[in-house]
Design a protein around this motif. Structure first.
Motif, PDB file in Angstrom:
ATOM      1  N   GLU A 292       0.824  -1.204   0.000  1.00 49.51           N
ATOM      2  CA  GLU A 292       0.000   0.000   0.000  1.00 49.51           C
ATOM      3  C   GLU A 292       0.857   1.252   0.000  1.00 49.51           C
ATOM      4  O   GLU A 292       1.729   1.412   0.853  1.00 49.51           O
ATOM      5  CB  GLU A 292      -0.906   0.020   1.241  1.00 49.51           C
ATOM      6  N   THR A 293       0.628   2.116  -0.965  1.00 51.65           N
ATOM      7  CA  THR A 293       1.292   3.424  -0.988  1.00 51.65           C
ATOM      8  C   THR A 293       0.352   4.433  -1.614  1.00 51.65           C
ATOM      9  O   THR A 293      -0.714   4.080  -2.108  1.00 51.65           O
ATOM     10  CB  THR A 293       2.564   3.445  -1.867  1.00 51.65           C
ATOM     11  N   LYS A 294       0.807   5.685  -1.587  1.00 54.59           N
ATOM     12  CA  LYS A 294       0.134   6.702  -2.379  1.00 54.59           C
ATOM     13  C   LYS A 294       0.812   6.732  -3.744  1.00 54.59           C
ATOM     14  O   LYS A 294       1.966   6.330  -3.884  1.00 54.59           O
ATOM     15  CB  LYS A 294       0.292   8.071  -1.735  1.00 54.59           C
ATOM     16  N   PHE A 295       0.095   7.236  -4.742  1.00 50.57           N
ATOM     17  CA  PHE A 295       0.661   7.335  -6.080  1.00 50.57           C
ATOM     18  C   PHE A 295       0.468   8.728  -6.657  1.00 50.57           C
ATOM     19  O   PHE A 295      -0.548   9.382  -6.403  1.00 50.57           O
ATOM     20  CB  PHE A 295      -0.031   6.338  -7.019  1.00 50.57           C
ATOM     21  N   TYR A 296       1.469   9.107  -7.433  1.00 50.25           N
ATOM     22  CA  TYR A 296       1.356  10.279  -8.316  1.00 50.25           C
ATOM     23  C   TYR A 296       1.170   9.709  -9.697  1.00 50.25           C
ATOM     24  O   TYR A 296       1.864   8.758 -10.075  1.00 50.25           O
ATOM     25  CB  TYR A 296       2.666  11.056  -8.205  1.00 50.25           C
ATOM     26  N   LEU A 297       0.218  10.238 -10.496  1.00 48.33           N
ATOM     27  CA  LEU A 297       0.114   9.765 -11.875  1.00 48.33           C
ATOM     28  C   LEU A 297      -0.347  10.869 -12.807  1.00 48.33           C
ATOM     29  O   LEU A 297      -1.030  11.799 -12.397  1.00 48.33           O
ATOM     30  CB  LEU A 297      -0.784   8.542 -11.977  1.00 48.33           C
ATOM     31  N   ARG A 298       0.100  10.732 -14.038  1.00 51.98           N
ATOM     32  CA  ARG A 298      -0.241  11.716 -15.060  1.00 51.98           C
ATOM     33  C   ARG A 298      -1.098  11.049 -16.117  1.00 51.98           C
ATOM     34  O   ARG A 298      -0.774   9.954 -16.575  1.00 51.98           O
ATOM     35  CB  ARG A 298       1.027  12.222 -15.740  1.00 51.98           C
ATOM     36  N   LEU A 299      -2.190  11.715 -16.505  1.00 56.57           N
ATOM     37  CA  LEU A 299      -3.049  11.194 -17.565  1.00 56.57           C
ATOM     38  C   LEU A 299      -3.223  12.278 -18.627  1.00 56.57           C
ATOM     39  O   LEU A 299      -3.363  13.454 -18.295  1.00 56.57           O
ATOM     40  CB  LEU A 299      -4.442  10.849 -17.013  1.00 56.57           C
ATOM     41  N   LYS A 300      -3.259  11.839 -19.887  1.00 58.98           N
ATOM     42  CA  LYS A 300      -3.618  12.774 -20.952  1.00 58.98           C
ATOM     43  C   LYS A 300      -5.047  12.429 -21.344  1.00 58.98           C
ATOM     44  O   LYS A 300      -5.333  11.284 -21.757  1.00 58.98           O
ATOM     45  CB  LYS A 300      -2.668  12.595 -22.141  1.00 58.98           C
ATOM     46  N   VAL A 301      -5.963  13.391 -21.177  1.00 60.45           N
ATOM     47  CA  VAL A 301      -7.393  13.104 -21.354  1.00 60.45           C
ATOM     48  C   VAL A 301      -8.046  14.128 -22.265  1.00 60.45           C
ATOM     49  O   VAL A 301      -7.507  15.214 -22.490  1.00 60.45           O
ATOM     50  CB  VAL A 301      -8.128  13.118 -19.992  1.00 60.45           C
ATOM     51  N   LYS A 302      -9.217  13.772 -22.794  1.00 63.83           N
ATOM     52  CA  LYS A 302      -9.995  14.719 -23.607  1.00 63.83           C
ATOM     53  C   LYS A 302     -10.391  15.903 -22.741  1.00 63.83           C
ATOM     54  O   LYS A 302     -10.830  15.740 -21.598  1.00 63.83           O
ATOM     55  CB  LYS A 302     -11.268  14.038 -24.137  1.00 63.83           C
TER      56      LYS A 302
ATOM     57  N   ARG B 223      -1.046  21.208 -18.401  1.00 65.14           N
ATOM     58  CA  ARG B 223      -1.072  21.747 -19.765  1.00 65.14           C
ATOM     59  C   ARG B 223      -2.341  21.390 -20.547  1.00 65.14           C
ATOM     60  O   ARG B 223      -2.910  20.331 -20.356  1.00 65.14           O
ATOM     61  CB  ARG B 223       0.133  21.209 -20.544  1.00 65.14           C
ATOM     62  N   ARG B 224      -2.737  22.272 -21.434  1.00 66.52           N
ATOM     63  CA  ARG B 224      -3.808  21.978 -22.391  1.00 66.52           C
ATOM     64  C   ARG B 224      -3.216  22.069 -23.773  1.00 66.52           C
ATOM     65  O   ARG B 224      -2.474  22.991 -24.064  1.00 66.52           O
ATOM     66  CB  ARG B 224      -4.899  23.033 -22.282  1.00 66.52           C
ATOM     67  N   GLU B 225      -3.569  21.132 -24.621  1.00 65.34           N
ATOM     68  CA  GLU B 225      -3.109  21.175 -26.019  1.00 65.34           C
ATOM     69  C   GLU B 225      -4.297  20.851 -26.889  1.00 65.34           C
ATOM     70  O   GLU B 225      -4.817  19.737 -26.822  1.00 65.34           O
ATOM     71  CB  GLU B 225      -2.045  20.109 -26.253  1.00 65.34           C
ATOM     72  N   GLU B 226      -4.721  21.795 -27.697  1.00 62.17           N
ATOM     73  CA  GLU B 226      -5.904  21.598 -28.529  1.00 62.17           C
ATOM     74  C   GLU B 226      -7.033  20.963 -27.718  1.00 62.17           C
ATOM     75  O   GLU B 226      -7.470  21.526 -26.733  1.00 62.17           O
ATOM     76  CB  GLU B 226      -5.556  20.763 -29.771  1.00 62.17           C
ATOM     77  N   ASP B 227      -7.444  19.733 -28.081  1.00 63.39           N
ATOM     78  CA  ASP B 227      -8.578  19.108 -27.397  1.00 63.39           C
ATOM     79  C   ASP B 227      -8.164  18.306 -26.174  1.00 63.39           C
ATOM     80  O   ASP B 227      -8.991  17.654 -25.552  1.00 63.39           O
ATOM     81  CB  ASP B 227      -9.326  18.164 -28.353  1.00 63.39           C
ATOM     82  N   TRP B 228      -6.849  18.271 -25.861  1.00 60.55           N
ATOM     83  CA  TRP B 228      -6.370  17.408 -24.787  1.00 60.55           C
ATOM     84  C   TRP B 228      -5.918  18.206 -23.572  1.00 60.55           C
ATOM     85  O   TRP B 228      -5.444  19.317 -23.703  1.00 60.55           O
ATOM     86  CB  TRP B 228      -5.190  16.547 -25.279  1.00 60.55           C
ATOM     87  N   ALA B 229      -6.050  17.591 -22.435  1.00 61.49           N
ATOM     88  CA  ALA B 229      -5.533  18.208 -21.206  1.00 61.49           C
ATOM     89  C   ALA B 229      -4.710  17.168 -20.463  1.00 61.49           C
ATOM     90  O   ALA B 229      -4.987  15.964 -20.541  1.00 61.49           O
ATOM     91  CB  ALA B 229      -6.682  18.677 -20.322  1.00 61.49           C
ATOM     92  N   GLU B 230      -3.675  17.645 -19.761  1.00 63.44           N
ATOM     93  CA  GLU B 230      -2.909  16.724 -18.926  1.00 63.44           C
ATOM     94  C   GLU B 230      -3.343  16.936 -17.481  1.00 63.44           C
ATOM     95  O   GLU B 230      -3.346  18.074 -17.003  1.00 63.44           O
ATOM     96  CB  GLU B 230      -1.410  16.990 -19.065  1.00 63.44           C
ATOM     97  N   ILE B 231      -3.711  15.848 -16.798  1.00 62.43           N
ATOM     98  CA  ILE B 231      -4.045  15.997 -15.389  1.00 62.43           C
ATOM     99  C   ILE B 231      -3.073  15.188 -14.534  1.00 62.43           C
ATOM    100  O   ILE B 231      -2.563  14.146 -14.950  1.00 62.43           O
ATOM    101  CB  ILE B 231      -5.513  15.606 -15.069  1.00 62.43           C
ATOM    102  N   VAL B 232      -2.791  15.740 -13.371  1.00 65.11           N
ATOM    103  CA  VAL B 232      -1.889  15.077 -12.424  1.00 65.11           C
ATOM    104  C   VAL B 232      -2.707  14.722 -11.186  1.00 65.11           C
ATOM    105  O   VAL B 232      -3.376  15.581 -10.607  1.00 65.11           O
ATOM    106  CB  VAL B 232      -0.726  16.003 -12.039  1.00 65.11           C
ATOM    107  N   LEU B 233      -2.680  13.449 -10.815  1.00 66.17           N
ATOM    108  CA  LEU B 233      -3.447  12.969  -9.673  1.00 66.17           C
ATOM    109  C   LEU B 233      -2.511  12.493  -8.576  1.00 66.17           C
ATOM    110  O   LEU B 233      -1.453  11.929  -8.857  1.00 66.17           O
ATOM    111  CB  LEU B 233      -4.315  11.766 -10.078  1.00 66.17           C
ATOM    112  N   ILE B 234      -2.896  12.717  -7.338  1.00 70.13           N
ATOM    113  CA  ILE B 234      -2.231  12.062  -6.198  1.00 70.13           C
ATOM    114  C   ILE B 234      -3.316  11.279  -5.466  1.00 70.13           C
ATOM    115  O   ILE B 234      -4.386  11.816  -5.164  1.00 70.13           O
ATOM    116  CB  ILE B 234      -1.590  13.077  -5.239  1.00 70.13           C
ATOM    117  N   THR B 235      -3.039  10.004  -5.224  1.00 70.01           N
ATOM    118  CA  THR B 235      -4.036   9.174  -4.537  1.00 70.01           C
ATOM    119  C   THR B 235      -3.782   9.194  -3.031  1.00 70.01           C
ATOM    120  O   THR B 235      -2.720   9.595  -2.575  1.00 70.01           O
ATOM    121  CB  THR B 235      -3.957   7.704  -4.996  1.00 70.01           C
ATOM    122  N   HIS B 236      -4.772   8.762  -2.275  1.00 69.32           N
ATOM    123  CA  HIS B 236      -4.521   8.391  -0.878  1.00 69.32           C
ATOM    124  C   HIS B 236      -3.795   7.046  -0.880  1.00 69.32           C
ATOM    125  O   HIS B 236      -3.506   6.481  -1.942  1.00 69.32           O
ATOM    126  CB  HIS B 236      -5.859   8.295  -0.115  1.00 69.32           C
ATOM    127  N   GLN B 237      -3.547   6.512   0.297  1.00 72.12           N
ATOM    128  CA  GLN B 237      -2.918   5.190   0.449  1.00 72.12           C
ATOM    129  C   GLN B 237      -3.826   4.130  -0.211  1.00 72.12           C
ATOM    130  O   GLN B 237      -4.996   4.021   0.143  1.00 72.12           O
ATOM    131  CB  GLN B 237      -2.805   4.926   1.959  1.00 72.12           C
TER     132      GLN B 237
END
Lengths: 432, 432
Positions: A348-358, A385-399
């Motif tokens: 069990e840990t927390k995570f940082y993650l990056r997604l490129k989404v609409k 960042r936003r690029e045309e129709d895409w956005a990058e989101i950064v998430l941090i989870t709980h444990q």
């Protein structure tokens, strides 16, 4: 053992061996006072007797025949500073079987064949010391085995590879990419021509296996360690981490809870206020948490000729003290039981993650609901960042349990609103 | 010594004694594995048998008569956790003269009567261990005596008093005055009702005397240490230091050069990038520089029930291992020679100083010329506040001999253009 001096056979005269010879020479009178006897190097195994050396050495000490050392009855301590598994393993085992004491700096050997070595040393009540195998000159093995012996150790977490710490520090301070800094590090001699063992995390994995074995009193080998290196870390990850109040470090992590051990090496975000966050460049540090001592940290130079020699010579002095009293083998192997190693999926840990989404309404809700279904709860979501129709989101989870996160990501990767899942990096060292 | 168990007599059941009892109980089976025998507390000396205790203890173990412990032949180890010089000194000396081994957390005793204690332990080849006397749970005494024994130690510099570090940290983060924070610290239990020993630097002085003795192999006592406390540090000093890139810490500093030792405790400016600068609140850390290891640092909790007990129990385990093998006294006193202690006037450091001077042309030239005549060279001069005809200037010197600085200040104080000389604080830990 009532000889006037303690006699050493040195296997190897590379960086560390040269350092050992220098330290034994420059501090010989102080060391003699501490031990009560002279410590003398009687023979040195080298590959090439005629090679020029960076230290003054009597040519008559050099030999290319290991038996000149192993069969010499006057030699009390064999100091193995060749590195690598073969032939070091055979030499060390033969030395132990002949009743000699061994001091080694060889993490590969300890992390893979510790059991065999300790059995051989126990048979003859020989000392087998290896302070230099982890974190170079930093005292950590003996503090764990002695000073902190009253504690139930809960956690050992360390920056135990100087090359990767140098690279990540430079990427952080200069905003450069991995490949660029690796090249610089190679030019400066901080990274090997073949940097695999360092940048893939294998070197750190061997060291955390050794530390975990001692901390938890159970055998942990290199193969038990879950390993990820730093090759995928981008300057964007480092920049986003910084904005969120973290730095990225390659950590060796070992924890025990309820008799189950987790042990892993991977890059991680740690809060800037964590004591390990300020450990930069080629420095190493090992953070220990025990039920009595609380948090403690050991910091210093994790490699290099003289720092590593400092640890080797400290071990030699301890063997010499034991020889004087006829009590070699005083502190033997401390792997008393075999504890279960937790598979990475259960960790069990927390995570940082990056997604490129609409970049459209409802996308985040869809992703959040997948995470929610898998018991992955989100601590923060930031749109970058936003690029045309895409956005990058950064998430941090709980444990969260790693398995759940991975299952959620498998589904998320297939969502039509998701272009790609970028880096997924664990977050360590923060409370709650 | 082939008994089934190692028997302990505990002198004192205050904070540390309670912690020792807790740790020995909660980790008893692990400790038994490490030692090969049970460790049992046989008797505990207390002042009041009926006082309620914060730990479960069999009332039949309690006694108010020290002879119940000192004269008990079954007791192998006397653990002194009463503190203070008398009667602890008499008890410990009698225990040693009776051939018992001693573990103590008593810095006052060690820093003032180390010689007598070590002579008594040497006479009977007893162990005399005192890891808990400096920096609580942080392993530092044994690492210096063993792991770093191959080094010529050049410097030991530490934050070794938690109370003053808490106060300075709060003054820094909250911009408050000394008196205000001291009152808070007393309310929180971080400072004693009579805070003298902490805020005047005496506690730190005892600890640096112990560290210096071990690091340099020479007897250094409390009386050898030059001491200044933190009572004169103002929030302006902290603010100016911050602007210049420094933090203010109370440091214990010991150095050896050419066989001469300097040893002192005083507040100092250290660069924000120095490893000690990030050691905050009640945490302690000891920075060590050796000719082989280079820079190393040991960090953790310098006080408290369980951290201090961690060190005491680590020592108990070591004595028990020595008892098993009949080799108590294995590592005896390491004060081999008596080295000269440098008077403070001969010490060379950089200085930060504040002057209130007439705000008119030529004033600075006059001051600079006095410094110049005394071989005090200035690294930087910054003008701070102006009030009517007066200006406050902050100076940082290069490395100078303290005597020269003091002589220069005597002259400067009498200049008609100088209203007053404010705080004079040493600057440590910066290169060049």
């Amino acid at each position: 053992m009532s000889k006037d001096s303690v006699q050493i056979g040195l296997l190897g005269l590379g960086t560390v061996g040269t350092g050992v010879l220098k330290v034994l020479t420059q501090n010989s009178s102080d060391i003699e006072q501490k031990v009560g006897k002279k410590i003398e190097v009687k023979k040195i195994l080298v590959r090439d007797i005629n090679k020029p050396r960076r230290v003054e050495v009597d040519p008559s000490l050099l030999t290319t025949e290991v038996q000149d050392i192993l069969e010499d009855e006057d030699i009390d301590i064999v100091v193995e500073v060749m590195g690598g598994i073969e032939p070091a393993k055979d030499y060390v085992l033969e030395a132990l079987h002949r009743g000699k004491n061994v001091v080694t700096a060889n993490k590969d050997l300890l992390a893979e064949y510790g059991k065999e070595l300790f059995e051989a040393s126990a048979e003859h009540s020989s000392d087998l010391f290896f302070e230099a195998s982890v974190a170079g000159g930093i005292p950590i093995i003996r503090p764990l085995k002695e000073c902190l012996a009253g504690n139930r150790i809960e956690e050992v977490m360390g920056i135990i590879n100087g090359t990767t710490n140098y690279i990540l520090t430079k990427m952080t301070t200069e905003g450069s990419d991995f490949e660029e800094v690796l090249k610089q590090a190679q030019e400066l001699g901080y990274a090997e021509a073949d940097p695999t063992a360092d940048v893939k995390g294998y070197d750190a994995a061997r060291k955390i296996a050794i530390l975990a074995s001692i901390a938890f009193g159970t055998r942990v080998t290199f193969r038990d360690v879950y390993v990820e290196g730093i090759t995928e870390i981008s300057r964007e990850d480092i920049e986003y981490a910084r904005e969120l109040g973290y730095v990225i470090k390659l950590l060796g992590i070992a924890r025990e809870k309820d008799g189950v051990v987790e042990v892993r090496v991977h890059p991680a975000l740690i809060p800037v206020c964590h004591p390990l966050a300020a450990v930069n460049d080629v420095f190493n540090a090992v953070f220990v948490r025990g039920d009595a001592v609380g948090e403690a940290m050991f910091y210093g130079r994790g490699a290099g000729e003289l720092p590593t020699a400092s640890a080797v010579v400290g071990d030699i002095i301890e063997v010499a003290r034991d020889l004087n009293l006829g009590v070699t083998g005083r502190i033997a192997c401390t792997c008393f039981t075999q504890k279960r190693i937790k598979p990475i999926g259960e960790v069990e840990t927390k995570f940082y993650l990056r997604l490129k989404v609409k970049d459209q309404p409802g996308v985040l809700a869809g992703i959040a609901s997948v995470f929610g279904n898998m018991d992955v709860s989100l601590a923060s979501v930031i749109q970058k960042r936003r690029e045309e129709d895409w956005a990058e989101i950064v998430l941090i989870t709980h444990q969260v349990q790693e398995k759940n996160l991975r299952d959620a990501l498998t589904i998320i990767r297939n969502l039509s609103t998701v272009d790609s899942v970028g880096n997924v990096i664990r977050v360590e060292g923060s409370e709650d």
